[in-house]
Design a protein around this motif. Structure first.
Motif, PDB file in Angstrom:
ATOM      1  N   SER A  27       7.001  -0.586 -12.380  1.00 27.33           N
ATOM      2  CA  SER A  27       8.265   0.070 -12.501  1.00 27.33           C
ATOM      3  C   SER A  27       8.906   0.172 -10.748  1.00 27.33           C
ATOM      4  O   SER A  27      10.092  -0.043 -10.638  1.00 27.33           O
ATOM      5  CB  SER A  27       8.217   1.528 -12.883  1.00 27.33           C
ATOM      6  OG  SER A  27       7.624   1.682 -13.873  1.00 27.33           O
ATOM      7  N   ALA A  28       7.939   0.275  -9.994  1.00 23.62           N
ATOM      8  CA  ALA A  28       8.577   0.298  -8.312  1.00 23.62           C
ATOM      9  C   ALA A  28       8.917  -0.848  -8.302  1.00 23.62           C
ATOM     10  O   ALA A  28       9.819  -1.309  -7.513  1.00 23.62           O
ATOM     11  CB  ALA A  28       7.264   0.683  -7.581  1.00 23.62           C
ATOM     12  N   GLY A  29       7.977  -2.107  -8.601  1.00 22.46           N
ATOM     13  CA  GLY A  29       8.502  -3.406  -8.416  1.00 22.46           C
ATOM     14  C   GLY A  29       9.877  -3.794  -9.144  1.00 22.46           C
ATOM     15  O   GLY A  29      10.667  -4.671  -8.470  1.00 22.46           O
ATOM     16  N   MET A  30      10.305  -3.251 -10.338  1.00 21.64           N
ATOM     17  CA  MET A  30      11.576  -3.425 -11.013  1.00 21.64           C
ATOM     18  C   MET A  30      12.629  -2.862  -9.990  1.00 21.64           C
ATOM     19  O   MET A  30      13.665  -3.591  -9.979  1.00 21.64           O
ATOM     20  CB  MET A  30      11.448  -2.888 -12.465  1.00 21.64           C
ATOM     21  CG  MET A  30      12.594  -3.201 -13.466  1.00 21.64           C
ATOM     22  SD  MET A  30      12.611  -2.353 -14.769  1.00 21.64           S
ATOM     23  CE  MET A  30      10.962  -2.987 -15.618  1.00 21.64           C
ATOM     24  N   GLU A  98       3.991  -4.308   0.041  1.00 23.87           N
ATOM     25  CA  GLU A  98       2.889  -4.986   0.844  1.00 23.87           C
ATOM     26  C   GLU A  98       3.725  -6.437   1.132  1.00 23.87           C
ATOM     27  O   GLU A  98       4.175  -7.160   0.137  1.00 23.87           O
ATOM     28  CB  GLU A  98       1.823  -5.391  -0.160  1.00 23.87           C
ATOM     29  CG  GLU A  98       0.830  -6.368   0.155  1.00 23.87           C
ATOM     30  CD  GLU A  98       0.072  -5.960   1.572  1.00 23.87           C
ATOM     31  OE1 GLU A  98       0.684  -5.174   2.385  1.00 23.87           O
ATOM     32  OE2 GLU A  98      -1.044  -6.289   1.630  1.00 23.87           O
ATOM     33  N   GLY A  99       3.918  -6.696   2.303  1.00 23.91           N
ATOM     34  CA  GLY A  99       4.679  -7.803   2.601  1.00 23.91           C
ATOM     35  C   GLY A  99       6.289  -7.759   2.883  1.00 23.91           C
ATOM     36  O   GLY A  99       7.127  -8.570   2.737  1.00 23.91           O
ATOM     37  N   ASP A 109       7.395 -13.607  -0.921  1.00 24.87           N
ATOM     38  CA  ASP A 109       5.640 -13.369  -0.707  1.00 24.87           C
ATOM     39  C   ASP A 109       5.578 -11.680  -0.478  1.00 24.87           C
ATOM     40  O   ASP A 109       5.212 -11.378   0.408  1.00 24.87           O
ATOM     41  CB  ASP A 109       5.056 -14.126   0.159  1.00 24.87           C
ATOM     42  CG  ASP A 109       5.133 -15.652  -0.309  1.00 24.87           C
ATOM     43  OD1 ASP A 109       5.280 -15.897  -1.396  1.00 24.87           O
ATOM     44  OD2 ASP A 109       4.982 -16.392   0.676  1.00 24.87           O
ATOM     45  N   TRP A 110       5.698 -10.769  -1.613  1.00 25.55           N
ATOM     46  CA  TRP A 110       5.718  -9.564  -1.337  1.00 25.55           C
ATOM     47  C   TRP A 110       5.219  -8.816  -2.709  1.00 25.55           C
ATOM     48  O   TRP A 110       5.440  -9.511  -3.860  1.00 25.55           O
ATOM     49  CB  TRP A 110       6.876  -8.769  -0.624  1.00 25.55           C
ATOM     50  CG  TRP A 110       8.252  -8.913  -1.706  1.00 25.55           C
ATOM     51  CD1 TRP A 110       8.894 -10.113  -1.636  1.00 25.55           C
ATOM     52  CD2 TRP A 110       8.716  -8.300  -2.523  1.00 25.55           C
ATOM     53  NE1 TRP A 110      10.064 -10.185  -2.521  1.00 25.55           N
ATOM     54  CE2 TRP A 110       9.796  -8.679  -3.224  1.00 25.55           C
ATOM     55  CE3 TRP A 110       8.263  -7.107  -3.108  1.00 25.55           C
ATOM     56  CZ2 TRP A 110      10.558  -8.163  -4.320  1.00 25.55           C
ATOM     57  CZ3 TRP A 110       9.125  -6.503  -4.434  1.00 25.55           C
ATOM     58  CH2 TRP A 110      10.136  -7.132  -4.871  1.00 25.55           C
ATOM     59  N   GLY A 111       4.694  -7.557  -2.600  1.00 26.06           N
ATOM     60  CA  GLY A 111       4.598  -6.795  -3.884  1.00 26.06           C
ATOM     61  C   GLY A 111       4.199  -5.295  -3.557  1.00 26.06           C
ATOM     62  O   GLY A 111       4.584  -4.924  -2.503  1.00 26.06           O
ATOM     63  N   ILE A 112       3.558  -4.620  -4.432  1.00 27.94           N
ATOM     64  CA  ILE A 112       3.275  -3.297  -4.236  1.00 27.94           C
ATOM     65  C   ILE A 112       1.768  -3.010  -4.572  1.00 27.94           C
ATOM     66  O   ILE A 112       1.365  -3.510  -5.426  1.00 27.94           O
ATOM     67  CB  ILE A 112       4.095  -2.510  -5.391  1.00 27.94           C
ATOM     68  CG1 ILE A 112       5.572  -2.702  -5.274  1.00 27.94           C
ATOM     69  CG2 ILE A 112       3.787  -0.889  -5.272  1.00 27.94           C
ATOM     70  CD1 ILE A 112       6.203  -3.679  -6.044  1.00 27.94           C
ATOM     71  N   THR A 113       1.188  -2.129  -4.050  1.00 25.09           N
ATOM     72  CA  THR A 113      -0.184  -2.065  -4.236  1.00 25.09           C
ATOM     73  C   THR A 113      -0.481  -0.575  -4.252  1.00 25.09           C
ATOM     74  O   THR A 113       0.039   0.333  -3.548  1.00 25.09           O
ATOM     75  CB  THR A 113      -1.130  -2.919  -3.134  1.00 25.09           C
ATOM     76  OG1 THR A 113      -1.018  -1.892  -1.850  1.00 25.09           O
ATOM     77  CG2 THR A 113      -0.922  -4.087  -2.778  1.00 25.09           C
ATOM     78  N   VAL A 114      -1.420  -0.153  -5.077  1.00 22.95           N
ATOM     79  CA  VAL A 114      -1.927   1.166  -5.197  1.00 22.95           C
ATOM     80  C   VAL A 114      -3.510   1.074  -5.595  1.00 22.95           C
ATOM     81  O   VAL A 114      -4.093   0.261  -6.527  1.00 22.95           O
ATOM     82  CB  VAL A 114      -1.215   1.755  -6.544  1.00 22.95           C
ATOM     83  CG1 VAL A 114      -2.039   3.376  -6.702  1.00 22.95           C
ATOM     84  CG2 VAL A 114       0.200   2.250  -6.198  1.00 22.95           C
TER      85      VAL A 114
END
Length: 274
Positions: A27-30, A98-99, A109-114
């Motif tokens: 959801s955060a990525g969207m 992240e990134g 080149d980025w994303g979300i991490t938990v």
């Protein structure tokens, strides 16, 4: 309730929690993807800081609302660049973008991490890459996954055939850290097949877990950049140590993730650097 039943219940609860975490990072990525533009170009360091802060807020708001309800007693690591061990208990360690430096420069080149840490043990993690719509997950003792495919580290046995990589943990590291990074690059250029240098660490570590990269190492540490990848690599059959080859933990000041058959060879090269 017997200890066996209690353990099974805890594992089932953690598996349920991972499914929720996976949904939250997606959801955060969207939401973040709607703000992404390949034409992004920051002007200077002040603009960089402002742009990163603005996208962090978008993601962090979504993560906090859902995770605080899912595990109300868990504490939250406020410092994205925090290092070292954590106090006892359960902690959410996240990187909302992240990134982020890549995001604000129009790079994909980025994303979300938990990641959930319980008494300094990494329990579960989810990493979502919105630009490819891929999600990497791991649950301690239950394996690592890319979407619905189980991950397995590389089967290479010779360092001279290995694709390896490193990167800086954060800007403005010490001169000594930069010196050792430079020396390690020269050493690995001689010992390995190909050397990559890039950020963020997580995006190299997911490739180590998937077997498409063989080794990642880093001097110093930032928790949020290493924890997700550490669990993914170890659950995919790899090894995570410090640069001396000792088991890695949150208090370690260096990091090495590798397929099991290459970890000793990699550590031998890196321990020669003082």
């Amino acid at each position: 309730m017997t200890s066996l039943n209690h353990s099974a219940e805890k594992k089932a609860n953690d598996a349920h929690l991972l499914r929720l975490v996976t949904s939250v990072v997606q959801s955060a990525g969207m939401a973040l993807k709607q703000s992404f533009s390949a034409d992004n170009r920051p002007k200077d360091r002040e603009d960089i800081a402002k742009k990163i802060a603005s996208i962090d807020v978008i993601s962090l708001d979504i993560l906090r609302k859902s995770l605080s309800v899912a595990l109300p007693h868990a504490q939250w690591v406020e410092d994205e660049e925090g290092t070292g061990t954590l106090p006892a208990g359960e902690w959410w360690v996240t990187d909302p973008v992240e990134g982020a430096i890549n995001f604000i420069h129009g790079l994909q080149d980025w994303g979300i991490t938990v990641t959930l840490v319980r008494d300094n043990e990494i329990v579960l993690t989810a990493v979502h890459l919105p630009m490819s719509d891929d999600t990497y997950t791991a649950l301690r003792g239950e394996g690592a996954w890319l979407n619905d495919r189980r991950l397995q580290t590389s089967t290479k046995t010779h360092l001279n055939a290995a694709m390896v990589g490193t990167g800086q943990a954060m800007p403005n590291e010490s001169d000594d850290t930069y010196r050792r990074m430079g020396m390690s690059l020269v050493a690995m250029l001689k010992a390995a097949l190909v050397v990559r240098v890039s950020v963020p660490a997580t995006l190299q570590l997911i490739q180590v877990a998937a077997g498409s990269q063989d080794i990642f190492w880093q001097y110093s540490q930032v928790r949020s950049g290493l924890l997700a990848g550490a669990l993914l690599v170890s659950e995919a059959g790899g090894e995570v140590t410090d640069l001396q080859g000792a088991p890695w933990h949150l208090g370690s000041n260096s990091f090495l993730a590798s397929t099991s058959s290459l970890v000793e060879q990699a550590a031998a090269v890196l321990t020669s650097i003082t």
